[in-house]
Design an enzyme around this catalytic site. Sequence first.
Site, PDB file in Angstrom:
ATOM      1  N   LYS A 187     -13.024  -8.964 -25.937  1.00  0.00           N
ATOM      2  CA  LYS A 187     -13.127  -9.554 -27.277  1.00  0.00           C
ATOM      3  C   LYS A 187     -12.429 -10.924 -27.317  1.00  0.00           C
ATOM      4  CE  LYS A 187     -15.796  -6.369 -28.752  1.00  0.00           C
ATOM      5  NZ  LYS A 187     -15.485  -4.993 -29.034  1.00  0.00           N
TER       6      LYS A 187
HETATM    7  C1  LIG Z   1     -16.003  -3.586 -29.348  1.00  0.00           C
HETATM    8  C2  LIG Z   1     -16.652  -3.095 -30.588  1.00  0.00           C
HETATM    9  C3  LIG Z   1     -16.168  -2.008 -31.316  1.00  0.00           C
HETATM   10  C4  LIG Z   1     -15.092  -1.111 -30.810  1.00  0.00           C
HETATM   11  O1  LIG Z   1     -13.926  -1.766 -30.508  1.00  0.00           O
HETATM   12  P1  LIG Z   1     -12.795  -0.952 -29.701  1.00  0.00           P
HETATM   13  O2  LIG Z   1     -11.569  -1.769 -29.947  1.00  0.00           O
HETATM   14  O3  LIG Z   1     -13.222  -0.930 -28.267  1.00  0.00           O
HETATM   15  O4  LIG Z   1     -12.717   0.402 -30.295  1.00  0.00           O
HETATM   16  C5  LIG Z   1     -16.740  -1.703 -32.530  1.00  0.00           C
HETATM   17  N1  LIG Z   1     -17.778  -2.411 -33.002  1.00  0.00           N
HETATM   18  C6  LIG Z   1     -18.306  -3.438 -32.317  1.00  0.00           C
HETATM   19  C7  LIG Z   1     -19.447  -4.187 -32.912  1.00  0.00           C
HETATM   20  C8  LIG Z   1     -17.768  -3.812 -31.075  1.00  0.00           C
HETATM   21  O5  LIG Z   1     -18.316  -4.807 -30.382  1.00  0.00           O
END
Ligand SMILES: *Cc1c(COP(=O)(O)O)cnc(C)c1O
Length: 386
Positions: A187
């Site tokens: 992210k």
């Molecule tokens: C990465 C992601 C999540 C989940 O995030 P985590 O921190 O891995 O639980 C949820 N929604 C979207 C759209 C994502 O890309």
Amino acid sequence: MTAPFLPFALPEIGEEEIAEVVDTLRSGWVTTGPKAKRFEADFAAFLGDPALHTVAVNSATAGLHLALEALGIGPGDEVITTTHTFTATAEVVRYLGADVKLVDIDPATLNIDPAAVEAAIGPRTKAIVPVHYAGLAADMPAILAIARRHGLKVVEDAAHALPTTSGGQLVGTLGSDATVFSFYANKTITTGEGGMLVTRDPALAQRARVMRLHGMNRDAFDRFTAKVPSWTYEVVAPGFKYNLTDIAAALGIHQLRRAHAFQQRREQIAALYEAGLAGLPVVPAPRAPAGQTHAWHLYAVRLADGAGIERDRFIERLFDAGIGCSVHYIPLHLHPYWRDRYGLQPALFPHSQHAYERLVSLPLYTRMTDADVQRVVQAVRQALAA
Ligand SMILES: *Cc1c(COP(=O)(O)O)cnc(C)c1O
């Protein structure tokens, strides 16, 4: 000599992050404690809204679960979200025994279509979960207006959206019931695993704080640092184990400081892609409206109908050229669990389906050099020409 493989994503971890983690390890307090508190305070300051409560959690999935739990979503309820997302957005609704109503996207932005949301509202509908796809804000004024008209809650999945603006306001401050960010490894900022739930509702924040740690009304750091006896606490609900460790928060404190610089680099890379791909049979990633910030978590292009190559074959060619790609997303309506539970068919989601068949996410991360971007552009050109 072939160039080394260019991965699809890589984190950028600096010496400050490493020093802060080492400091945490030496400090004697490695789980949720002073650094998690500092990260929460820094996050509120970053969003610049003194009315915000920030609750650090060990994933965005956990944060979405906690937000919907605190809003009272449960069996018999229905929550509307986009089919064009990662399964985490929707699975948390099922954790609570509620049902998911998937809707289609706006093909111009790949974000949830407000008209489809409104058409999907039924007597059981309790909440809407928009996703800011790729880091481009969903149409929040329309979604918040629909929610107000129908008395629905709104929880934003902002896993891609740090920092993103809508109408000049940062996502997190737009006035929904809660917003949840992700700090997963790929992210825009990372703590390895982690997330942040943000809300202006003090009761929601309080419930999420209790439920993130076993339903206990005092956390361990409070108990060990308070003047009152440290062993006392009350269990007020069967909670979860969703707290963010200080080791992870140590990373987050420094990643957050770099979030604007990271966004600027991501935007430069997106601009290089747009210029480099001009004239090719490729639909560039949708841009933010003038004056708005796009977090550019992803650079997702669609092969044009005249491209003369199937998406899967195109990805193979890029891989053969040493370039990692991905697809965001295989829409939920194509996955067996969601498809079978709700009897879904691609024809119900024509825009998501059409996009899915053509989508390719190109590498986009701050450690890419301009030469890396040009190499990807060159490989795209060759894959299309072959
Ligand atoms: C990465 C992601 C999540 C989940 O995030 P985590 O921190 O891995 O639980 C949820 N929604 C979207 C759209 C994502 O890309």
